[in-house]
Design a protein around this motif. Structure first.
Motif, PDB file in Angstrom:
ATOM      1  N   ASN A  13      -2.503  -2.469   9.833  1.00  9.57           N
ATOM      2  CA  ASN A  13      -1.381  -1.797   9.181  1.00  9.57           C
ATOM      3  C   ASN A  13      -0.100  -1.893  10.008  1.00  9.57           C
ATOM      4  N   SER A  14      -0.248  -2.021  11.319  1.00 10.23           N
ATOM      5  CA  SER A  14       0.915  -2.067  12.207  1.00 10.23           C
ATOM      6  C   SER A  14       1.512  -3.462  12.319  1.00 10.23           C
ATOM      7  N   ASP A  15       0.849  -4.467  11.754  1.00  7.97           N
ATOM      8  CA  ASP A  15       1.276  -5.855  11.896  1.00  7.97           C
ATOM      9  C   ASP A  15       2.584  -6.097  11.136  1.00  7.97           C
ATOM     10  N   ALA A  16       3.515  -6.804  11.777  1.00  9.75           N
ATOM     11  CA  ALA A  16       4.771  -7.156  11.107  1.00  9.75           C
ATOM     12  C   ALA A  16       4.523  -8.011   9.877  1.00  9.75           C
ATOM     13  N   GLN A  17       3.402  -8.725   9.852  1.00  4.47           N
ATOM     14  CA  GLN A  17       3.052  -9.515   8.678  1.00  4.47           C
ATOM     15  C   GLN A  17       2.935  -8.628   7.444  1.00  4.47           C
ATOM     16  N   ILE A  18       2.459  -7.401   7.634  1.00  2.95           N
ATOM     17  CA  ILE A  18       2.352  -6.455   6.520  1.00  2.95           C
ATOM     18  C   ILE A  18       3.649  -5.685   6.350  1.00  2.95           C
ATOM     19  N   ARG A  19       4.169  -5.125   7.439  1.00  2.00           N
ATOM     20  CA  ARG A  19       5.330  -4.233   7.346  1.00  2.00           C
ATOM     21  C   ARG A  19       6.607  -4.962   6.943  1.00  2.00           C
ATOM     22  N   ASP A  20       6.770  -6.227   7.397  1.00  2.14           N
ATOM     23  CA  ASP A  20       8.032  -6.934   7.178  1.00  2.14           C
ATOM     24  C   ASP A  20       7.914  -8.163   6.289  1.00  2.14           C
ATOM     25  N   HIS A  21       6.713  -8.695   6.154  1.00  2.00           N
ATOM     26  CA  HIS A  21       6.565  -9.959   5.419  1.00  2.00           C
ATOM     27  C   HIS A  21       5.662  -9.826   4.195  1.00  2.00           C
ATOM     28  N   SER A  22       5.539  -8.617   3.680  1.00  2.00           N
ATOM     29  CA  SER A  22       4.771  -8.438   2.442  1.00  2.00           C
ATOM     30  C   SER A  22       5.367  -7.282   1.653  1.00  2.00           C
ATOM     31  N   ARG A  23       4.935  -7.149   0.433  1.00  2.00           N
ATOM     32  CA  ARG A  23       5.413  -6.049  -0.415  1.00  2.00           C
ATOM     33  C   ARG A  23       4.561  -4.799  -0.278  1.00  2.00           C
ATOM     34  N   PHE A  24       3.551  -4.852   0.560  1.00  2.00           N
ATOM     35  CA  PHE A  24       2.637  -3.721   0.724  1.00  2.00           C
ATOM     36  C   PHE A  24       3.033  -2.863   1.917  1.00  2.00           C
ATOM     37  N   GLU A  25       2.813  -1.553   1.776  1.00  2.00           N
ATOM     38  CA  GLU A  25       3.089  -0.635   2.874  1.00  2.00           C
ATOM     39  C   GLU A  25       1.948  -0.615   3.888  1.00  2.00           C
ATOM     40  N   HIS A  26       0.728  -0.767   3.402  1.00  2.00           N
ATOM     41  CA  HIS A  26      -0.446  -0.705   4.278  1.00  2.00           C
ATOM     42  C   HIS A  26      -1.633  -1.319   3.548  1.00  2.00           C
ATOM     43  N   MET A  27      -2.748  -1.459   4.252  1.00  2.00           N
ATOM     44  CA  MET A  27      -3.900  -2.134   3.678  1.00  2.00           C
ATOM     45  C   MET A  27      -4.606  -1.318   2.608  1.00  2.00           C
ATOM     46  N   GLY A  28      -4.387  -0.011   2.596  1.00  3.93           N
ATOM     47  CA  GLY A  28      -4.928   0.787   1.500  1.00  3.93           C
ATOM     48  C   GLY A  28      -4.363   0.336   0.163  1.00  3.93           C
ATOM     49  N   GLU A  29      -3.062   0.038   0.132  1.00  5.13           N
ATOM     50  CA  GLU A  29      -2.439  -0.479  -1.090  1.00  5.13           C
ATOM     51  C   GLU A  29      -3.025  -1.836  -1.465  1.00  5.13           C
TER      52      GLU A  29
END
Length: 407
Positions: free
Chosen positions: A226-242
């Motif tokens: 969840n803390s990965d910039a790949q998720i936070r900055d390079h995807s439309r998802f807020e976290h892996m739960g989504e």
């Protein structure tokens, strides 16, 4: 040509300090800005400048640094850290080359080094014909020098870096870390989860074996951090739960009735998000009882070799799947999201008609990416650092980067 390097934040290891020593030793000027006490601790007494302001004032400060020290190049780890965004955004306009380090696109014996940006900001073209043509010019690549990099070495460096942070309120009062979780919370979570993993590891590997031997068709969703910039900055998802909810909703509507979805947690997850509960809630709401498998551990390569397909956001695991010939769908836009490699028809169609990758195209892609962006070495253990310093210094001092040569 004698160059003038400005080092910003690096990984929590001696890598940047040793790289700077190598560059200074061959006649280049080296300057350093410390943003926190951890930076200062790992610079280990070398001359440095302390930035104690806030992020809002950083662009003007960097402009002054560029002019005062005639900076030609800046070196940093991770282009999405708040203290790096002004440098990345402004460096080119100021006539400064930006060299960005990141974890390797291919692991475990490689690190990434690109100019201007990595991941979603990489300068790699998105043209399959270019990769085919460029691969002919690259030719065969030398095999990497291998090394062992135990997790305990990485953990030791991380703890030392954050213990030094006790001095931040005194020396760097306005510094705010890029990490979303405070270090003490992170460490406590790791201790709890890794203790549990030791108890269930054998069972989880046995579950993978039983799943493969059952012959039942399944797809794999490997989770990212969840803390990965790949998720936070390079995807439309807020976290892996989504991500889990999004994938399961599509799976429930469109996947074959006999197929399973195997959700595997990331090996470095802290365990702060209750994925078991999220999956159970989705199963109940979507009528998926008995059609999901959640794994905390297990051999991912074994899972992928027998999978009908792999769904991920933008993880480098996608390239592992492509290498194994597994149909792979990216929910974001990583560098491997190319026609002929990753599936292009969308997630709903993927379940019933997963597109296998073109193995020849992937080999061209891998050869080019390895040549243009990967450095044999590591950030954490002694041998890995020495390799990375030797190989990276040649790229940093060259007039053109390997990718610029190909372009």
């Amino acid at each position: 040509m004698r160059r003038s390097f400005l080092f910003l934040q690096g990984p929590c290891t001696p890598f940047f300090a040793r790289l700077a020593d190598r560059l200074a030793g061959v006649g280049h000027a080296v300057h350093r800005v410390n943003f926190c006490a951890g930076d200062a601790a790992y610079w280990r007494g070398r001359p440095a400048h302390r930035y104690a302001g806030d992020v809002a004032g950083l662009r003007d400060y960097l402009d002054d640094c560029y002019r005062r020290w005639d900076i030609t190049d800046q070196v940093l780890f991770g282009d999405r850290r708040p203290v790096h965004r002004p440098a990345v955004a402004h460096g080119e306009a100021a006539g400064v080359r930006t060299h960005v380090f990141e974890e390797g696109y291919f692991r475990p014996f490689w690190v990434t080094l690109e100019r201007e940006g990595v991941n979603g900001h990489s300068l790699l073209p998105r043209d399959v014909d270019w990769f085919r043509e460029a691969s002919e010019r690259v030719g065969a690549l030398a095999k990497p020098v291998r090394f062992r990099s135990p997790f305990r070495v990485r953990a030791k460096h991380d703890v030392a870096y954050h213990v030094a942070g006790i001095l931040n309120p005194l020396l760097f009062p306005r510094y705010r870390t890029h990490a979303p979780i405070a270090a003490p919370v992170e460490y406590a979570a790791y201790v709890r989860r890794f203790t549990r993993l030791r108890l269930i590891r054998k069972r989880e590997h046995e579950r993978v074996k039983m799943l493969v031997e059952s012959g039942r068709p399944y797809f794999v969703l490997p989770l990212q951090l969840n803390s990965d910039a790949q998720i936070r900055d390079h995807s439309r998802f807020e976290h892996m739960g989504e991500v889990i909810e999004y994938v399961l909703e599509s799976f429930a509507r469109h996947a074959p009735g006999d197929a399973l979805l195997v959700i595997k947690n990331h090996p470095l997850d802290m365990g702060l998000m209750d994925y078991t509960r999220i999956i159970a809630d989705c199963e109940k709401r979507l009528g998926l009882a008995g059609r999901t498998v959640y794994l905390e551990d297990g051999n991912l390569d074994t899972l992928l070799k027998h999978a009908c397909g792999l769904v991920n956001v933008n993880s480098t695991t996608g390239m592992v799947g492509l290498d194994l010939g597994v149909p792979t769908l990216a929910l974001s836009d990583p560098i491997y999201n190319l026609p002929g490699m990753s599936a292009q028809a969308g997630i709903d169609a993927f379940w019933r008609a997963p597109e296998p990758p073109d193995g020849e195209l992937f080999e061209c892609f891998r050869r080019v990416v390895m040549y243009a962006t990967q450095i044999n070495g590591g950030f954490y253990c002694g041998k890995g650092i020495e390799l990375a310093v030797t190989n990276a210094s040649r790229v940093l001092t060259a007039d053109r980067s390997p990718l610029e040569h190909l372009l």
